[in-house]
Design a protein around this motif. Structure first.
Motif, PDB file in Angstrom:
ATOM      1  N   LEU A 105       7.071  -6.544   0.557  1.00 14.64           N
ATOM      2  CA  LEU A 105       5.997  -6.585   1.548  1.00 14.64           C
ATOM      3  C   LEU A 105       5.837  -5.233   2.231  1.00 14.64           C
ATOM      4  CD1 LEU A 105       6.663 -10.062   3.222  1.00 14.64           C
ATOM      5  CD2 LEU A 105       4.956  -9.505   1.488  1.00 14.64           C
ATOM      6  N   GLU A 106       6.935  -4.563   2.504  1.00 11.61           N
ATOM      7  CA  GLU A 106       6.892  -3.245   3.137  1.00 11.61           C
ATOM      8  C   GLU A 106       6.200  -2.236   2.223  1.00 11.61           C
ATOM      9  OE1 GLU A 106       7.677  -0.028   5.811  1.00 11.61           O
ATOM     10  OE2 GLU A 106       7.459  -2.194   6.007  1.00 11.61           O
ATOM     11  N   GLN A 107       6.505  -2.282   0.921  1.00 15.14           N
ATOM     12  CA  GLN A 107       5.858  -1.381  -0.026  1.00 15.14           C
ATOM     13  C   GLN A 107       4.353  -1.632  -0.085  1.00 15.14           C
ATOM     14  OE1 GLN A 107       8.068  -2.156  -3.630  1.00 15.14           O
ATOM     15  NE2 GLN A 107       9.395  -0.393  -3.327  1.00 15.14           N
ATOM     16  N   ARG A 108       3.964  -2.909  -0.032  1.00 14.53           N
ATOM     17  CA  ARG A 108       2.544  -3.240  -0.044  1.00 14.53           C
ATOM     18  C   ARG A 108       1.845  -2.688   1.210  1.00 14.53           C
ATOM     19  NH1 ARG A 108      -0.751  -7.131  -2.453  1.00 14.53           N
ATOM     20  NH2 ARG A 108       0.705  -6.908  -4.192  1.00 14.53           N
ATOM     21  N   SER A 109       2.518  -2.781   2.340  1.00 12.03           N
ATOM     22  CA  SER A 109       1.951  -2.263   3.584  1.00 12.03           C
ATOM     23  C   SER A 109       1.797  -0.745   3.537  1.00 12.03           C
ATOM     24  CB  SER A 109       2.832  -2.657   4.777  1.00 12.03           C
ATOM     25  OG  SER A 109       2.794  -4.043   4.990  1.00 12.03           O
ATOM     26  N   VAL A 110       2.796  -0.083   2.959  1.00  7.33           N
ATOM     27  CA  VAL A 110       2.743   1.381   2.846  1.00  7.33           C
ATOM     28  C   VAL A 110       1.569   1.793   1.977  1.00  7.33           C
ATOM     29  CG1 VAL A 110       3.920   3.409   1.909  1.00  7.33           C
ATOM     30  CG2 VAL A 110       5.200   1.738   3.253  1.00  7.33           C
ATOM     31  N   VAL A 161      -7.122  -2.168   6.012  1.00  7.08           N
ATOM     32  CA  VAL A 161      -5.689  -1.934   5.814  1.00  7.08           C
ATOM     33  C   VAL A 161      -4.898  -3.208   6.076  1.00  7.08           C
ATOM     34  CG1 VAL A 161      -3.669  -0.708   6.697  1.00  7.08           C
ATOM     35  CG2 VAL A 161      -5.812   0.522   6.316  1.00  7.08           C
ATOM     36  N   ARG A 162      -5.247  -3.889   7.168  1.00  8.69           N
ATOM     37  CA  ARG A 162      -4.542  -5.124   7.515  1.00  8.69           C
ATOM     38  C   ARG A 162      -4.705  -6.187   6.433  1.00  8.69           C
ATOM     39  NH1 ARG A 162      -2.546  -8.174  11.731  1.00  8.69           N
ATOM     40  NH2 ARG A 162      -3.108 -10.378  11.698  1.00  8.69           N
ATOM     41  N   THR A 163      -5.934  -6.335   5.942  1.00  8.20           N
ATOM     42  CA  THR A 163      -6.208  -7.323   4.904  1.00  8.20           C
ATOM     43  C   THR A 163      -5.448  -7.003   3.628  1.00  8.20           C
ATOM     44  OG1 THR A 163      -8.421  -7.717   5.807  1.00  8.20           O
ATOM     45  CG2 THR A 163      -8.016  -8.433   3.545  1.00  8.20           C
ATOM     46  N   ALA A 164      -5.435  -5.716   3.269  1.00 13.80           N
ATOM     47  CA  ALA A 164      -4.750  -5.304   2.035  1.00 13.80           C
ATOM     48  C   ALA A 164      -3.238  -5.437   2.135  1.00 13.80           C
ATOM     49  CB  ALA A 164      -5.130  -3.863   1.709  1.00 13.80           C
ATOM     50  N   ALA A 181      -1.123   0.092   1.407  1.00 12.25           N
ATOM     51  CA  ALA A 181      -2.367  -0.241   2.104  1.00 12.25           C
ATOM     52  C   ALA A 181      -2.716   0.834   3.125  1.00 12.25           C
ATOM     53  CB  ALA A 181      -2.232  -1.599   2.785  1.00 12.25           C
ATOM     54  N   ARG A 182      -1.712   1.357   3.837  1.00 12.11           N
ATOM     55  CA  ARG A 182      -1.963   2.393   4.839  1.00 12.11           C
ATOM     56  C   ARG A 182      -2.360   3.712   4.202  1.00 12.11           C
ATOM     57  NH1 ARG A 182       2.717   0.032   7.295  1.00 12.11           N
ATOM     58  NH2 ARG A 182       4.039   1.734   6.538  1.00 12.11           N
TER      59      ARG A 182
END
Length: 271
Positions: A148-153, A165-168, A155-156
């Motif tokens: 999940l952290e990698q996905r957030s990175v 960004v939040r949706t992605a 996305a940002r």
């Protein structure tokens, strides 16, 4: 042969009728008086078959929840020694099998041979040999969060405003399950419910947030890593800290930093 089978069926039916007539139970003498031409061996065979049928049907009715010997005794009104003898015979013929629930490890429980115990009794994926596998749960916890952290990175690092960004950043639990399965860190067949259990612990710990999305009639749970107010130091993101093969990693062999795709992804993300 057909005649013997037909005779056996008739004898069984008559014994069942006698059981209905003698509510307190029947004895060998009662059966012999009613059917004097029968030999002792024939009577024994019929009684053993009927006892096995009764016990088998009681176990069958309990499905994947199973039942233990004393409950069978209570339902059948048979002596406990008789029940245990029948159970051993059914087990030897692979018609039933036994297991010990995690909630009562000394309580042997029986179910049909072709069924698997309900997950509530075995503890599901989190138990190994009736013991809670805390190390396995910790590894799953870490790997789910890392994904999940990698996905957030990513996305940002993409284009778009805060909403995009939040949706992605959100990931469906089935995607997390697919990722964990591809890692090959477990031989246990995990389910969506198993992964969501792990993800919910991350939500409880404040590391992940949950959202819902509509998909058909039912809603789908989505998860994303919570963004810290302070940037995470690069060294803290290194994959080695949560790698299940860290103890086997060396500078030679199949498990090395050079061959590790997670290390490559981490290095690439730093540039």
């Amino acid at each position: 042969m057909a005649a013997n089978t037909e005779l056996a069926a008739q004898v069984e039916q008559r014994v069942i009728q006698l059981c209905g007539e003698f509510k307190q139970g029947i004895t060998y003498q009662i059966i012999q008086n009613d059917m004097p031409t029968l030999k002792l061996a024939q009577i024994v065979d019929v009684i053993n078959k009927l006892l096995a049928t009764v016990v088998y049907k009681i176990i069958e009715e309990c499905g994947t929840q199973g039942i233990w010997a004393r409950e069978i005794r209570s339902r059948s009104n048979l002596h406990l020694n008789t029940v245990e003898k029948v159970l051993r015979k059914l087990e030897s013929k692979k018609l039933i099998k036994s297991f010990n629930p995690v909630s009562a490890p000394k309580k042997k429980t029986y179910l049909l041979y072709n069924l698997d115990p309900d997950r509530s009794l075995t503890g599901g994926a989190w138990y190994s040999d009736q013991h809670f596998d805390s190390e396995f749960v910790d590894i799953l916890n870490q790997q789910c969060w890392r994904f999940l952290e990698q996905r957030s990175v990513r996305a940002r690092q993409g284009t778009g405003g805060p909403i995009v960004v939040r949706t992605a950043s959100f990931v469906a639990s089935k995607e997390v399950l697919k990722h964990i399965s591809e890692l090959g860190i477990t031989k246990v067949q995990l389910s969506i419910e198993d992964i969501e259990t792990i993800l919910e612990t991350l939500v409880f710990d404040g590391k992940v947030e949950r959202s819902m999305a509509s998909e058909g009639v039912e809603g789908v749970k989505l998860y994303r890593a919570v963004t810290s107010f302070l940037p995470t130091p690069s060294l803290m993101c290194i994959p080695c800290g949560v790698c299940p093969l860290i103890k086997e990693c060396d500078d030679v062999g199949n498990v090395t930093p050079v061959k590790c795709r997670y290390m490559k992804e981490w290095v690439d993300s730093q540039w």
